[in-house]
Write an enzyme that holds these catalytic residues in place. Structure first.
Site, PDB file in Angstrom:
ATOM      1  N   PRO A  89       4.226   2.520   3.973  1.00 38.67           N
ATOM      2  CA  PRO A  89       3.167   1.543   3.655  1.00 38.67           C
ATOM      3  C   PRO A  89       3.410   0.851   2.313  1.00 38.67           C
ATOM      4  CG  PRO A  89       2.207   3.667   4.290  1.00 38.67           C
ATOM      5  CD  PRO A  89       3.675   3.879   4.112  1.00 38.67           C
ATOM      6  N   GLU A 116       1.599  12.211   3.914  1.00 39.33           N
ATOM      7  CA  GLU A 116       1.186  11.224   2.911  1.00 39.33           C
ATOM      8  C   GLU A 116       2.343  10.322   2.481  1.00 39.33           C
ATOM      9  OE1 GLU A 116      -2.046  10.486   1.860  1.00 39.33           O
ATOM     10  OE2 GLU A 116      -2.246  11.726   3.648  1.00 39.33           O
ATOM     11  N   ARG A 154      16.577  -7.965  19.750  1.00 38.87           N
ATOM     12  CA  ARG A 154      16.431  -9.246  20.463  1.00 38.87           C
ATOM     13  C   ARG A 154      17.380 -10.312  19.929  1.00 38.87           C
ATOM     14  NH1 ARG A 154      12.397 -10.914  23.105  1.00 38.87           N
ATOM     15  NH2 ARG A 154      12.520 -12.975  22.185  1.00 38.87           N
ATOM     16  N   ASP A 169      12.394 -19.220  20.003  1.00 38.66           N
ATOM     17  CA  ASP A 169      11.650 -18.510  18.961  1.00 38.66           C
ATOM     18  C   ASP A 169      12.040 -19.030  17.592  1.00 38.66           C
ATOM     19  OD1 ASP A 169      10.299 -16.953  20.753  1.00 38.66           O
ATOM     20  OD2 ASP A 169      11.605 -15.222  20.555  1.00 38.66           O
TER      21      ASP A 169
HETATM   22  C1  9D3 Z   1      -3.957   7.270   1.319  1.00 43.07           C
HETATM   23  C2  9D3 Z   1      -3.002   6.161   1.328  1.00 43.07           C
HETATM   24  N1  9D3 Z   1      -2.266   5.937   2.592  1.00 43.07           N
HETATM   25  C3  9D3 Z   1      -1.220   4.936   2.269  1.00 43.07           C
HETATM   26  C4  9D3 Z   1      -1.609   3.564   2.643  1.00 43.07           C
HETATM   27  C5  9D3 Z   1      -1.660   7.161   3.117  1.00 43.07           C
HETATM   28  C6  9D3 Z   1      -0.748   6.952   4.250  1.00 43.07           C
HETATM   29  C7  9D3 Z   1      -1.153   6.341   5.418  1.00 43.07           C
HETATM   30  C8  9D3 Z   1      -0.300   6.199   6.497  1.00 43.07           C
HETATM   31  C9  9D3 Z   1       0.561   7.400   4.161  1.00 43.07           C
HETATM   32  C10 9D3 Z   1       1.430   7.243   5.243  1.00 43.07           C
HETATM   33  C11 9D3 Z   1       0.982   6.656   6.402  1.00 43.07           C
HETATM   34  C12 9D3 Z   1       1.880   6.530   7.563  1.00 43.07           C
HETATM   35  N2  9D3 Z   1       2.325   5.143   7.758  1.00 43.07           N
HETATM   36  C13 9D3 Z   1       3.596   4.820   7.670  1.00 43.07           C
HETATM   37  O1  9D3 Z   1       4.424   5.675   7.445  1.00 43.07           O
HETATM   38  C14 9D3 Z   1       4.003   3.430   7.813  1.00 43.07           C
HETATM   39  C15 9D3 Z   1       3.256   2.224   7.960  1.00 43.07           C
HETATM   40  C16 9D3 Z   1       1.854   1.958   8.022  1.00 43.07           C
HETATM   41  O2  9D3 Z   1       0.983   2.830   7.982  1.00 43.07           O
HETATM   42  N3  9D3 Z   1       1.473   0.655   8.165  1.00 43.07           N
HETATM   43  C17 9D3 Z   1       2.341  -0.377   8.229  1.00 43.07           C
HETATM   44  N4  9D3 Z   1       3.641  -0.175   8.157  1.00 43.07           N
HETATM   45  C18 9D3 Z   1       4.083   1.117   8.021  1.00 43.07           C
HETATM   46  S1  9D3 Z   1       5.686   1.552   7.911  1.00 43.07           S
HETATM   47  C19 9D3 Z   1       5.351   3.153   7.786  1.00 43.07           C
END
Ligand code: 9D3
Length: 251
Positions: A89, A116, A154, A169
């Site tokens: 994230p 996390e 793709r 595209d």
């Molecule tokens: C408490 C804060 N959170 C971070 C935004 C904790 C958290 C949430 C979700 C930590 C890891 C995750 C798992 N998500 C991913 O690994 C992830 C992800 C996503 O949640 N949204 C968009 N792209 C991606 S790429 C990997």
């Protein structure tokens, strides 16, 4: 093109690459996709991939050793990749432009995070780049990794059957797509726009471009500001605004 995907849910990823366009790419030999179980790279009796966070707080953190060992094993067996991507994230936002960049590489490693997040030394040590799909929360990196494999695949020659779809595209890039219709010509009391039945190819092209501009203006004005518009586009946009009673405010 080679993809190596590291995950604690190998069956989930395997199932996704065994269907549709990607699976056909694998069968045809254009894609070589291997899924790796992170737990195979643990050394302790419990096959641990996570541990408590230093400093305290909720949740668990992915241990660095199994991830680094997995990447080392992949490099030993498959060679040095053009990119190691950590799904996170906190990553830079994945876009079509990123997909195009990655499609020019011949080997990509994707590491799916869970819990996390990963120990911060992982990106430092393996030189990985962090990518995110956008500002929403999913439970782990597996689905985002599959999205990236799909978007990049793709663009690999020979993966999508009809090359025109891929070309279109990129041709239409920057705008939303125009509305599509198929038979019947009337359905639920709604008719297909006359111009599409007319056989006038130039008129059809113009209607589609104008519709794409109108939709983009309504739904994604942010895209319109970035799009490369030509003189015809600016003329069509002026028409749209005039029809709506707001002339000359864009373009
Ligand atoms: C408490 C804060 N959170 C971070 C935004 C904790 C958290 C949430 C979700 C930590 C890891 C995750 C798992 N998500 C991913 O690994 C992830 C992800 C996503 O949640 N949204 C968009 N792209 C991606 S790429 C990997």
């Amino acid at each position: 093109m080679k993809f190596d995907i590291v995950t604690i849910f190998p069956r989930m990823v395997q199932a996704a690459v065994a269907e549709g366009v990607i699976s056909r790419g694998v069968v045809s030999g254009a894609l070589d996709i291997q899924v790796h179980d992170l737990r195979e790279h643990t050394t302790d009796r419990h096959r641990s991939v996570d541990d408590v966070p230093y400093g305290g707080g909720p949740g668990m953190v992915m241990k660095p050793e199994p991830i680094v060992r997995a990447v080392e094993a992949i490099m030993a067996r498959r060679g040095a990749p053009g990119a190691v991507i950590l799904l996170s994230p906190q990553g830079r936002r994945f876009t079509q432009r990123e997909a195009e960049r990655l499609s020019r590489l011949s080997h990509i490693v994707l590491i799916c995070g869970r819990y996390e997040g990963m120990d911060e030394r992982v990106p430092e040590l393996i030189g990985g780049e962090e990518l995110s799909l956008g500002d929403f929360v999913v439970s782990g990196g597996e689905l985002p990794a599959m999205v990236i494999v799909d978007a990049v695949s793709r663009l690999v020659p020979g993966v999508v059957g009809d090359e025109r779809s891929v070309a279109e595209d990129s041709f239409a890039r920057g705008l939303l797509d125009y509305p599509h219709y198929t038979r019947p010509a009337e359905f639920g009391g709604r008719v297909v726009p006359d111009v599409l039945l007319s056989g006038h190819h130039a008129e059809v092209r113009r209607w589609r471009r104008k519709s794409a501009l109108a939709r983009t203006l309504d739904r994604r004005p942010d895209l319109l500001e970035q799009a490369a518009l030509d003189d015809e586009d600016r003329g069509l946009l002026a028409e749209i605004l005039k029809e709506r009673g707001r002339p000359d405010t864009v373009g």
